[in-house]
Design a protein around this motif. Structure first.
Motif, PDB file in Angstrom:
ATOM      1  N   TYR A  42       0.837  -1.204   0.000  1.00  0.00           N
ATOM      2  CA  TYR A  42       0.000   0.000   0.000  1.00  0.00           C
ATOM      3  C   TYR A  42       0.871   1.254   0.000  1.00  0.00           C
ATOM      4  CZ  TYR A  42      -3.858   3.108   1.195  1.00  0.00           C
ATOM      5  OH  TYR A  42      -4.799   4.115   1.182  1.00  0.00           O
ATOM      6  N   THR A  43       1.974   1.211   0.745  1.00  0.00           N
ATOM      7  CA  THR A  43       2.894   2.347   0.761  1.00  0.00           C
ATOM      8  C   THR A  43       3.536   2.558  -0.608  1.00  0.00           C
ATOM      9  OG1 THR A  43       3.364   1.934   3.103  1.00  0.00           O
ATOM     10  CG2 THR A  43       4.930   3.303   1.886  1.00  0.00           C
ATOM     11  N   ALA A  44       3.964   1.459  -1.232  1.00  0.00           N
ATOM     12  CA  ALA A  44       4.556   1.569  -2.569  1.00  0.00           C
ATOM     13  C   ALA A  44       3.538   2.103  -3.572  1.00  0.00           C
ATOM     14  CB  ALA A  44       5.080   0.206  -3.011  1.00  0.00           C
ATOM     15  N   ASP A  45       2.297   1.643  -3.450  1.00  0.00           N
ATOM     16  CA  ASP A  45       1.250   2.144  -4.347  1.00  0.00           C
ATOM     17  C   ASP A  45       1.026   3.638  -4.138  1.00  0.00           C
ATOM     18  OD1 ASP A  45      -1.223   1.581  -6.144  1.00  0.00           O
ATOM     19  OD2 ASP A  45      -2.084   2.549  -4.375  1.00  0.00           O
ATOM     20  N   HIS A  46       1.085   4.076  -2.894  1.00  0.00           N
ATOM     21  CA  HIS A  46       0.913   5.508  -2.608  1.00  0.00           C
ATOM     22  C   HIS A  46       2.042   6.330  -3.231  1.00  0.00           C
ATOM     23  CE1 HIS A  46       0.017   9.233  -0.642  1.00  0.00           C
ATOM     24  NE2 HIS A  46       1.096   9.183   0.121  1.00  0.00           N
ATOM     25  N   VAL A  47       3.258   5.822  -3.165  1.00  0.00           N
ATOM     26  CA  VAL A  47       4.394   6.546  -3.748  1.00  0.00           C
ATOM     27  C   VAL A  47       4.254   6.633  -5.270  1.00  0.00           C
ATOM     28  CG1 VAL A  47       6.890   6.483  -4.106  1.00  0.00           C
ATOM     29  CG2 VAL A  47       5.939   5.937  -1.855  1.00  0.00           C
ATOM     30  N   ILE A  48       3.889   5.509  -5.901  1.00  0.00           N
ATOM     31  CA  ILE A  48       3.747   5.501  -7.362  1.00  0.00           C
ATOM     32  C   ILE A  48       2.612   6.424  -7.801  1.00  0.00           C
ATOM     33  CG2 ILE A  48       3.179   4.047  -9.343  1.00  0.00           C
ATOM     34  CD1 ILE A  48       4.572   1.746  -7.892  1.00  0.00           C
ATOM     35  N   GLN A  49       1.495   6.357  -7.093  1.00  0.00           N
ATOM     36  CA  GLN A  49       0.384   7.237  -7.448  1.00  0.00           C
ATOM     37  C   GLN A  49       0.739   8.708  -7.225  1.00  0.00           C
ATOM     38  OE1 GLN A  49      -3.247   6.051  -5.471  1.00  0.00           O
ATOM     39  NE2 GLN A  49      -3.867   4.893  -7.261  1.00  0.00           N
ATOM     40  N   SER A  50       1.538   8.983  -6.216  1.00  0.00           N
ATOM     41  CA  SER A  50       1.943  10.370  -5.966  1.00  0.00           C
ATOM     42  C   SER A  50       2.780  10.911  -7.121  1.00  0.00           C
ATOM     43  CB  SER A  50       2.730  10.458  -4.653  1.00  0.00           C
ATOM     44  OG  SER A  50       1.925  10.075  -3.553  1.00  0.00           O
ATOM     45  N   VAL A  51       3.600  10.048  -7.724  1.00  0.00           N
ATOM     46  CA  VAL A  51       4.389  10.479  -8.884  1.00  0.00           C
ATOM     47  C   VAL A  51       3.468  10.830 -10.051  1.00  0.00           C
ATOM     48  CG1 VAL A  51       6.095   9.745 -10.586  1.00  0.00           C
ATOM     49  CG2 VAL A  51       6.411   9.158  -8.176  1.00  0.00           C
ATOM     50  N   PHE A  52       2.502   9.961 -10.324  1.00  0.00           N
ATOM     51  CA  PHE A  52       1.551  10.252 -11.400  1.00  0.00           C
ATOM     52  C   PHE A  52       0.758  11.525 -11.107  1.00  0.00           C
ATOM     53  CE2 PHE A  52       1.987   5.687 -12.474  1.00  0.00           C
ATOM     54  CZ  PHE A  52       2.220   5.814 -13.835  1.00  0.00           C
ATOM     55  N   HIS A  53       0.314  11.658  -9.860  1.00  0.00           N
ATOM     56  CA  HIS A  53      -0.466  12.839  -9.504  1.00  0.00           C
ATOM     57  C   HIS A  53       0.358  14.108  -9.638  1.00  0.00           C
ATOM     58  CE1 HIS A  53      -3.350  10.219  -6.891  1.00  0.00           C
ATOM     59  NE2 HIS A  53      -3.577  10.112  -8.190  1.00  0.00           N
ATOM     60  N   TYR A  54       1.626  14.029  -9.309  1.00  0.00           N
ATOM     61  CA  TYR A  54       2.483  15.207  -9.460  1.00  0.00           C
ATOM     62  C   TYR A  54       2.568  15.630 -10.930  1.00  0.00           C
ATOM     63  CZ  TYR A  54       6.681  18.030  -9.834  1.00  0.00           C
ATOM     64  OH  TYR A  54       7.567  19.037 -10.138  1.00  0.00           O
ATOM     65  N   LEU A  55       2.682  14.651 -11.815  1.00  0.00           N
ATOM     66  CA  LEU A  55       2.735  14.977 -13.246  1.00  0.00           C
ATOM     67  C   LEU A  55       1.442  15.639 -13.708  1.00  0.00           C
ATOM     68  CD1 LEU A  55       4.450  11.731 -14.597  1.00  0.00           C
ATOM     69  CD2 LEU A  55       5.511  13.962 -14.182  1.00  0.00           C
ATOM     70  N   PHE A  56       0.317  15.090 -13.238  1.00  0.00           N
ATOM     71  CA  PHE A  56      -0.966  15.677 -13.631  1.00  0.00           C
ATOM     72  C   PHE A  56      -1.133  17.073 -13.042  1.00  0.00           C
ATOM     73  CE2 PHE A  56      -2.540  11.045 -13.704  1.00  0.00           C
ATOM     74  CZ  PHE A  56      -2.053  10.882 -14.987  1.00  0.00           C
ATOM     75  N   TYR A  57      -0.783  17.237 -11.772  1.00  0.00           N
ATOM     76  CA  TYR A  57      -0.928  18.545 -11.132  1.00  0.00           C
ATOM     77  C   TYR A  57      -0.019  19.586 -11.786  1.00  0.00           C
ATOM     78  CZ  TYR A  57      -3.149  15.759  -7.453  1.00  0.00           C
ATOM     79  OH  TYR A  57      -3.955  14.901  -6.763  1.00  0.00           O
ATOM     80  N   TYR A  58       1.199  19.181 -12.085  1.00  0.00           N
ATOM     81  CA  TYR A  58       2.134  20.126 -12.708  1.00  0.00           C
ATOM     82  C   TYR A  58       1.604  20.586 -14.064  1.00  0.00           C
ATOM     83  CZ  TYR A  58       6.417  22.062 -14.670  1.00  0.00           C
ATOM     84  OH  TYR A  58       7.336  22.906 -15.251  1.00  0.00           O
ATOM     85  N   HIS A  59       1.069  19.628 -14.830  1.00  0.00           N
ATOM     86  CA  HIS A  59       0.538  19.994 -16.139  1.00  0.00           C
ATOM     87  C   HIS A  59      -0.655  20.937 -15.987  1.00  0.00           C
ATOM     88  CE1 HIS A  59      -1.898  19.445 -19.839  1.00  0.00           C
ATOM     89  NE2 HIS A  59      -0.721  19.375 -20.433  1.00  0.00           N
ATOM     90  N   TYR A  60      -1.526  20.648 -15.060  1.00  0.00           N
ATOM     91  CA  TYR A  60      -2.717  21.481 -14.900  1.00  0.00           C
ATOM     92  C   TYR A  60      -2.376  22.835 -14.293  1.00  0.00           C
ATOM     93  CZ  TYR A  60      -7.596  22.630 -14.002  1.00  0.00           C
ATOM     94  OH  TYR A  60      -8.822  23.245 -14.006  1.00  0.00           O
TER      95      TYR A  60
END
Length: 277
Positions: free
Chosen positions: A92-110
């Motif tokens: 679950y922790t690893a999934d949170h880290v991976i999702q945070s990377v994706f979310h950062y990319l989306f947030y940065y773009h937006y």
């Protein structure tokens, strides 16, 4: 250097979920929320058909793959196995880290790439074809010249104003979601630590939950045992009544037999009296 996840065993920080629920039930709720989020990735795969970036497709594909991992994790939580529950917390922790990377990319773009000028964004060639078809039919009339420029300026000004008002609220939601996921991680690690130290069933909310469930069973057992006692008492009373009736019947039968014997003896003596020989 080899990383051994089994040696990473954080202690228990919490003994309940949100201070109101059993920690095991809280872990199940956490994984169910994550499971719902993963199911949304199945619908996100339509980006292959309607268009989208490679990062979006990769994120949705990752959600579909980890969907089965979350289903497995739910079974592990219910089994109350310490080492497997610790593995679930690591995943679950690893999934949170991976999702945070994706979310950062989306947030940065937006946040920094999007113009926020109020213009309609066409995400695929199919949407562009629809707009061109509507324009060819006269269903929409694109503005041009000075009038169109003024409309674009007004739209851009309004869009920037809306974005400025919502920027702080959006950032607050992002931070809240991140911290909430961190809390969920600590709940999973705490549950694993309690299972490892055999203290899970001594927790107050766990004991209360178990007491409520066993109390219901105990009440049912008491009611059923009382019904059994009533049935046994009724059967015993019926048996006593039957034996009493049999005893009375045999006594009356013996009395009538003696009476008949005496009557026969009386008749015999009378016959003897009238016998003159």
């Amino acid at each position: 250097m080899r990383l051994n996840l089994r040696r990473v065993q954080p202690g228990a920080l919490f003994g309940s979920f949100m201070g109101i629920l059993d920690i095991k039930l809280g872990c199940e709720i956490v994984l169910l929320f994550g499971l719902i989020n993963k199911v949304a990735g199945v619908y996100g795969l339509i980006t292959v058909l309607v268009g989208g970036t490679f990062v979006q497709f990769l994120f949705y594909a990752y959600s579909v793959v980890t969907l089965f991992a979350f289903l497995w994790a739910l079974g592990v939580i219910k089994s109350e196995t310490a080492h497997k529950t610790l593995l679930v917390a690591h995943l679950y922790t690893a999934d949170h880290v991976i999702q945070s990377v994706f979310h950062y990319l989306f947030y940065y773009h937006y946040w920094f790439v999007e113009a926020h000028d109020g213009k309609r964004i066409l995400n695929s060639q199919a949407q562009k074809d629809i707009v061109e078809l509507a324009a060819s039919r006269g269903e929409i009339t694109p503005l041009s010249g000075t009038e169109g420029q003024k409309v674009d300026e007004i739209q851009a000004q309004l869009a920037q104003q809306i974005w400025s008002d919502e920027k702080g609220y959006a950032l607050g939601l992002i931070i809240f979601g991140f911290l909430l996921k961190v809390y969920f991680m600590t709940i999973l690690y705490s549950y694993a630590a309690h299972l490892r130290s055999s203290t899970y069933h001594t927790l107050s909310y766990t004991t209360h939950a178990n007491g409520s469930s066993t109390g219901g069973v105990r009440n049912t057992t008491v009611v059923s045992s009382a019904d059994d006692d009533d049935r046994e008492l009724a059967n015993a009373e019926a048996e006593v009544a039957r034996l009493t009736d049999e005893a009375n019947g045999s006594a009356s039968g013996n009395g009538s037999g003696h009476g008949k014997a005496k009557a026969r003896e009386g008749r015999k003596s009378d016959d003897d009296d009238f016998n003159w020989e």
